[in-house]
Design an enzyme around this catalytic site. Structure first.
Site, short mmCIF file in Angstrom:
data_model
loop_
_atom_site.label_atom_id
_atom_site.label_comp_id
_atom_site.label_asym_id
_atom_site.label_seq_id
_atom_site.Cartn_x
_atom_site.Cartn_y
_atom_site.Cartn_z
N LYS A 263 0.83 -1.20 0.00
CA LYS A 263 0.00 0.00 0.00
C LYS A 263 0.87 1.25 0.00
O LYS A 263 2.00 1.21 0.48
CB LYS A 263 -0.86 0.03 1.27
N ARG B 258 -10.33 -11.40 2.00
CA ARG B 258 -11.21 -12.43 1.44
C ARG B 258 -10.54 -13.81 1.47
O ARG B 258 -11.22 -14.83 1.57
CB ARG B 258 -11.64 -12.04 0.01
N1 BES Z 1 -8.16 -3.67 4.31
C1 BES Z 1 -8.33 -3.29 2.97
C2 BES Z 1 -9.64 -2.55 2.72
C3 BES Z 1 -9.72 -1.20 3.36
C4 BES Z 1 -9.26 -0.08 2.69
C5 BES Z 1 -10.28 -1.05 4.59
C6 BES Z 1 -9.36 1.16 3.27
C7 BES Z 1 -10.40 0.19 5.17
C8 BES Z 1 -9.93 1.29 4.50
C9 BES Z 1 -8.32 -4.52 2.08
O1 BES Z 1 -7.53 -5.55 2.50
C10 BES Z 1 -7.77 -4.07 0.76
O2 BES Z 1 -6.65 -3.71 0.71
N2 BES Z 1 -8.62 -4.09 -0.26
C11 BES Z 1 -8.23 -3.65 -1.55
C12 BES Z 1 -8.75 -4.66 -2.55
C13 BES Z 1 -8.18 -4.49 -3.90
C14 BES Z 1 -6.72 -4.85 -3.92
C15 BES Z 1 -8.95 -5.36 -4.86
C16 BES Z 1 -8.83 -2.28 -1.78
O3 BES Z 1 -9.94 -2.04 -1.34
O4 BES Z 1 -8.16 -1.46 -2.37
MN MN Z 2 -5.51 -5.34 1.93
#
Ligand code: BES
Ligand code: MN
Ligand code: ZN
Length: 501
Positions: A281, A355
């Protein structure tokens, strides 16, 4: 902070603060003036007759050092028009009571409960909501702040909730007990989430689960790596393999004697820190990814409350806890993993880790023969795009269950909004070298494709998924939710369980 139910007339000594609420009224306060002493009732009347306070929403009138028996200061708060009254208005105004008490640095407070009554809020409801919201409003995560000496002296230590003799004490005290249990569970959940990842790794979550089990007489089991390997949980193993912190799969079980009433499985995402893994990230806001275990924390908090409220239902909490880190052993994009239910997944993006761990937990829940499954997860950033912080994203495969979740959420002020889960969304996650991809291709619908992924691992039809990514955390103070973890989900689940059929 001690909260007690007291009949007006029975309270002793002078408190720092007496608070009464009034709806908008042209001539006089809307509450029964005989409930407060003569002086306070005179002040209230004058506030209205002079036009200085008419009960309009958000208005405050204060009278200090007027020689009242009940308190040094008497504050009237305005509730606005009573036709617009409802649970959430009530919660917001109770939260403002705590703000006023804090601003006055009051240690002892009395609240005229019945002044908040107006249809559709009946006494039974009021007597639950009042103490619950008082406690939630007071919550603050301040354990790492160096304490100031004066803090202790000005700590709000006692609140008396004043009722007229018409109210029934046993019912009031029962409501107060339920409010204590629920608000304690929410605050407990908030603290698990607010704790930074160096203090709350998967093993700490497991320790807390065991403690809840011990205190509440629940059955607790925690699976480690070797057991999960045997169970072929490729999702949990893959996500956690880049971290020094070992994964823990927590299982908390309540009420196996109630199996004939049904078995509810509650499953929560427990990513104690989500760096994204190799699909790392950006650094901005990454510190907030300590809250990526909110789903698991909600499950623990709910089971803690359940162990005290003792509903007649078999409830199994399952919380896969991991840390998503990028080291030399980390899972790579393109890796294919075999999941607990035998399906294969190509990990296109290691940041779509929630997931993967939930998939194994959902498949694992089959052994408890659930009659319903509800999972909660901070699953997708796309949920914020769709709903902002105003609603939980709700999806699933059973419309009845979805509607009861929605109803419970509406009641407690944890609103949900349903998104579709049509078969066509599967096209976006259909694999080539594997059965399924862990992210949707073709763009859009991120919250839905994530839920569609989960669906492939759910063993029964009666399933609902709550995406709490946009609601589990607040960046600013809100009524009865201070900055940080909200604990959203706990009150919703407890309300749902209360009315379970
Ligand atoms: N934990 C994150 C989702 C999230 C993002 C929660 C911001 C709270 C605030 C999750 O694991 C994630 O990173 N999801 C990605 C999925 C993508 C790679 C398909 C996302 O939402 O960007
Ligand atoms: Mn994630
Ligand atoms: Zn995540």
């Amino acid at each position: 902070m001690k909260i007690t139910n007291v009949f007006t007339g029975d309270s002793k000594g002078q408190a720092d603060l007496l608070i009464a609420a009034s709806f908008e009224h042209p001539k006089q306060p809307s509450f029964n003036l005989s409930l407060i002493d003569g002086e306070a009732s005179e002040i209230s009347k004058q506030a209205f007759s002079s036009g200085r306070f008419l009960g309009s929403e958000g208005s405050v009138f204060s009278s200090f050092n007027t020689g009242l028996k009940l308190a040094k200061e008497f504050v009237l708060i305005g509730l606005g028009k009573n036709e617009k009254w409802g649970r959430e208005n009530l919660r917001k105004s109770i939260s403002s009571v705590v703000c006023i008490a804090k601003s006055r640095r009051a240690k002892t407070v009395r609240i005229l409960a019945e002044s908040f009554l107006a249809a559709p809020i009946q006494l039974d409801l009021l007597s639950e909501i009042l103490p619950e919201i008082l406690k939630l409003s007071r919550y603050q995560f301040d354990k790492y702040l160096t304490p100031k000496k004066e803090d202790e002296k000005t700590e709000l230590s006692s609140i008396e909730i004043l009722y007229s003799k018409k109210a029934k004490k046993p019912a009031l005290d029962k409501a107060l007990h339920r409010a204590h249990v629920i608000s304690d569970a929410v605050c407990f959940t908030r603290t698990l989430i607010n704790e930074p990842a160096n203090q709350m790794p998967p093993r700490e979550m497991a320790r807390h689960a065991k403690e809840i089990a011990q205190k509440g007489n629940l059955h607790c089991e925690v699976l480690g790596v070797s057991e999960m390997k045997k169970l072929k949980m490729g999702g949990i193993i893959g996500v956690s393999q880049g971290s020094k912190e070992a994964p823990h799969l927590i299982i908390l079980e309540y009420g196996s004697q109630y199996k004939n009433h049904g078995t509810l499985c509650l499953i929560g995402k427990g990513v104690c820190f989500d760096t994204g893994g190799i699909s790392i990230k950006p650094s901005a806001n990454m510190e907030k990814m300590k809250y990526d275990m909110s789903g698991a924390a909600v499950v623990l908090g709910t089971l803690k409350a359940v162990s005290e409220l003792k509903p007649a239902l078999h409830i199994v909490g399952i919380a896969p806890c991991v840390e998503n880190m990028p080291d030399g052993g980390a899972q790579r994009p393109g890796d294919i993993v075999k999941m607990h239910n035998g399906k294969s997944v190509e990990v296109i993006n290691t940041d779509a880790e929630g997931r993967l761990i939930l998939a194994d937990a959902l498949a694992y829940s089959e052994r408890f023969k659930p009659t319903a499954i509800i999972d909660l997860a901070t699953l997708t950033g796309a949920c914020t795009v769709a709903l902002s912080d105003k609603a939980i994203g709700l999806l699933g495969t059973d419309q009845n269950l979805i509607e009861s979740v929605q109803k419970a959420g509406e009641k407690v002020g944890e609103r949900c909004w349903q998104l579709p889960l049509w078969d066509e969304y599967f096209d976006q996650i259909k694999g080539h070298h594997s059965d399924i991809l862990n992210v949707g291709t073709g763009g859009g619908g991120g919250t839905i494709t994530a839920a569609m992924f989960l669906k492939q691992f759910v063993p029964i039809k009666r399933w609902a998924h709550l995406d709490i990514a946009s609601t589990a955390w607040t960046d600013s103070n809100k009524p009865y939710r201070s900055r940080g973890a909200t604990g959203i989900g706990v009150r919703l689940l407890l309300e749902l369980i209360r009315n379970w059929k």
